[in-house]
Design an enzyme around this catalytic site. Structure first.
Site, PDB file in Angstrom:
ATOM      1  N   ASP A  92      44.879  75.088   4.353  1.00 44.36           N
ATOM      2  CA  ASP A  92      45.000  74.956   5.809  1.00 44.36           C
ATOM      3  C   ASP A  92      45.159  73.486   6.189  1.00 44.36           C
ATOM      4  O   ASP A  92      45.954  73.137   7.065  1.00 44.36           O
ATOM      5  CB  ASP A  92      43.737  75.493   6.494  1.00 44.36           C
ATOM      6  N   ILE A  93      44.364  72.651   5.554  1.00 41.49           N
ATOM      7  CA  ILE A  93      44.385  71.224   5.883  1.00 41.49           C
ATOM      8  C   ILE A  93      45.733  70.608   5.499  1.00 41.49           C
ATOM      9  O   ILE A  93      46.370  69.918   6.293  1.00 41.49           O
ATOM     10  CB  ILE A  93      43.202  70.517   5.196  1.00 41.49           C
TER      11      ILE A  93
END
Lengths: 414, 414
Positions: B168-169
């Site tokens: 996600d990051i």
């Protein structure tokens, strides 16, 4: 595959390891001309494992070539003043799309002030371990974040390290964004920028961005160590009858309904809600009852083969994934193949033809260029000196004769 | 803290969870005006754990507020055509610095074609699970990468999940870079862009970028499962006499010399090299002998307190880090405090004053603005409708009366 979004932009990269080279790759795959500068014979990361087999151990590094595809390479003796002078000239060459240095080598002769004295609006981006200049790398930053103490059911006394270099990766993309943003600001204001990005700051700011720091400060609590369960909702891995493992996640209400439908456990789930006095339409209450829910899900997987389980999950549009290995992905996952347009087959000198990824982003309608494989060190020495610094063949020949620069034939793996 | 690199840029964000909101945060912290659009009463992620304590369970989410600081909030009934019309107008409002949509909500009324019919050069960035539109999230992508099978000494049959939402990051920062790059291209060419970024593509392209895929294809091997050892050189965690754990890494030759000097094991190391016929100046040979080297390092840590060990590591400039927890970081690590300029204390409505991170990048000489805390839903409804769409107070009042939009007083946590 490379998009032309940043075409025309020239970035000089003097780097090693993952974060800075990956930032350069990110810019290259968005269309920038990234010139990687290396010591003649290669820098500290040139032979990193894994390497191609070679009778004398001089096989090319699959690590280095993966991170440096799509760039140009110039080989320079960086210990000598004449060599350093060339790098300074390259990084500060004129033009609105030039004058950008990306580095993680904290050396005085590449300091921002030194380059700004040659080109006032230069943009430098220096990646560091800690902001005070002390050494740190992904592992020695990650250990401080608290994650190893909650990975794999670990604790502060039995921490579990993360294998993915996630902070290097996050740092790389942040550096690339900062450069792109500073370029926009330079176009509008005429001002350059001295960008510094510390790996520890990348990690600790992320702890803030995902709420972990506020939780520690305001609620005085650290995240629990919960093994393979996901936090805050329901999700865990389960084993099938034939020994495969499947991860299922039920974060949204639709994902939860899909899981319950897949396993046909609506009745026992309702009974569990009544017994515990909980409402599983609230993800936090699913999290609270995660062990009890898992106990209801587990038999369903244990009684089915991987194929059967996957077919049912798919039919119910559940959120799931199969545990796999890279060799397995290549063998049977179409997402990791040339059938996926973000992948392509490229030719890397000294290595051969292999699958390789471009930018993950897809931009419909924008033409893409294939990515050249990572060059041998010094492949572009002459063309870069000519194109960027305007040196003629006589001057370039003298730099070779003085061993200030070298071409691809001096690559130790050539 | 926010830098003005992207000042003037307006991004409309219709999102949930981590990747898209973090991409919006990244753009906001580089100076963009990011307008987060939410359903009246909050979207699917508004109450995600952890939440502030509240007698009726209506405490604000520390997760949501962390990801949405520094943005403006407009609350709209997204189920109704009039509400959707407003979002489409916001995302396609005129001006060279407007016309950018960031979303991870794959809904037809926010499709690129729909917006491009209103503004031909709109830039949309849609984050997906898989590129075919099927659901996937960090956990169900990570399981496929092979990393869980080599984390914590795990295997494909006993995988260990990663707690950090690393994909996600990475996806967030890639989306932000893609938008910044597409903006530059739009300024030069006049063309918009339909950007699509799948979480699974982010993960699998990264496997290529760090050499893991080429290793699997060309050497037919997956990475070994080696517990807390780092791959390709020497590094592992060690326990001190008083029960602390310290990670040490010796990737570069200087890091290796520093570790040997710290532990005063030059002689046994030389003897080990002779016995095994290896040369530890080569990192790959340190990796080969990692267990034997660790056995020589282990007693040194076991005989010292944490303080003694850290002082010696520091004196020798070794590369090391202490395993810690977020509460511990806040208590004693100055890197995670307002003394570090990438952090600041901010006020978040409904939560109070707390430490919060700005952009990790530092830009000497560029002025910074403090970050406003995450707004209550709808805090900026009226000002956004007026500023961006030019609506007068009568028109805005009618939208409120018809319950098409709402202000902060309708926030369920207010």
């Amino acid at each position: 595959m490379t998009y032309p979004f940043l075409s025309g932009l020239r970035v000089v990269e003097s780097s090693a390891f993952i974060a800075a080279p990956l930032a350069g790759l990110a810019l290259a795959q968005h269309g920038a001309d990234v010139i990687r500068v290396d010591m003649i014979g290669g820098g500290i990361d040139y032979a990193r494992m894994p390497r191609m087999p070679h009778p004398q151990g001089r096989g090319r590094s699959l690590y280095w070539t993966a991170l440096n595809k799509g760039k140009r390479s110039i080989a320079i003796d960086l210990r000598r003043p004449e060599g350093r002078e060339l790098v300074q000239q390259l990084a500060t060459a004129p033009g609105p799309d030039a004058g950008v240095l990306l580095t993680n080598i904290g050396t005085p002769w590449l300091a921002h002030e030194v380059l700004a004295a040659r080109r006032a609006d230069v943009i430098t981006c220096t990646i560091q371990g800690n902001a005070d200049g002390s050494t740190a790398l992904d592992y020695t930053v990650h250990c401080a974040t608290g994650y190893p103490a909650i990975t794999g059911g670990g604790s502060l006394q039995r921490p579990v390290n993360q294998v993915l270099p996630a902070w290097d990766i996050a740092c790389a993309w942040q550096a690339a964004l900062a450069i792109a943003a500073a370029l926009r600001a330079r176009e509008r204001s005429g001002r350059g920028a001295q960008l510094q990005l510390a790996l520890s700051d990348v990690a600790f700011t992320t702890l803030s961005h995902v709420g972990v720091l506020a939780e520690a400060e305001l609620l005085h609590q650290d995240r629990p160590s919960i093994g393979n369960h996901l936090y805050g909702a329901f999700g865990r891995d389960f084993g099938t009858a034939d020994g495969a493992r499947i991860m299922v996640a039920a974060i949204s209400i639709n994902q939860w309904k899909a899981l319950v439908a897949t396993c046909a456990i609506a009745e026992p789930i309702a009974a569990l809600e009544r017994r515990l006095g909980l409402d599983f339409s609230d993800e936090a209450q699913r999290f609270e009852a995660r062990e009890e829910i898992a106990a209801l899900v587990e038999p369903w997987f244990a009684e089915r083969t991987r194929k059967e389980a996957e077919a049912a999950l798919e039919a119910n549009k559940a959120c799931w994934g199969r545990y796999d290995l890279p060799t397995g992905l290549l063998a049977h996952d179409a997402r990791v193949s040339a059938a996926n347009p973000v992948f392509e087959r490229i030719a890397t000198p000294g290595i051969g033809t292999h699958l390789s990824a471009g930018a993950a982003v897809r931009a419909s309608g924008w033409e893409r260029e294939p990515t050249p494989g990572a060059p041998l060190l010094g492949t572009h020495t002459d063309e870069v000196l000519h194109e960027v610094l305007g040196l003629d063949s006589g001057a370039i020949g003298r730099l070779h004769d003085a061993r200030v620069v070298a071409g691809a034939q001096e690559d130790p793996t050539a």
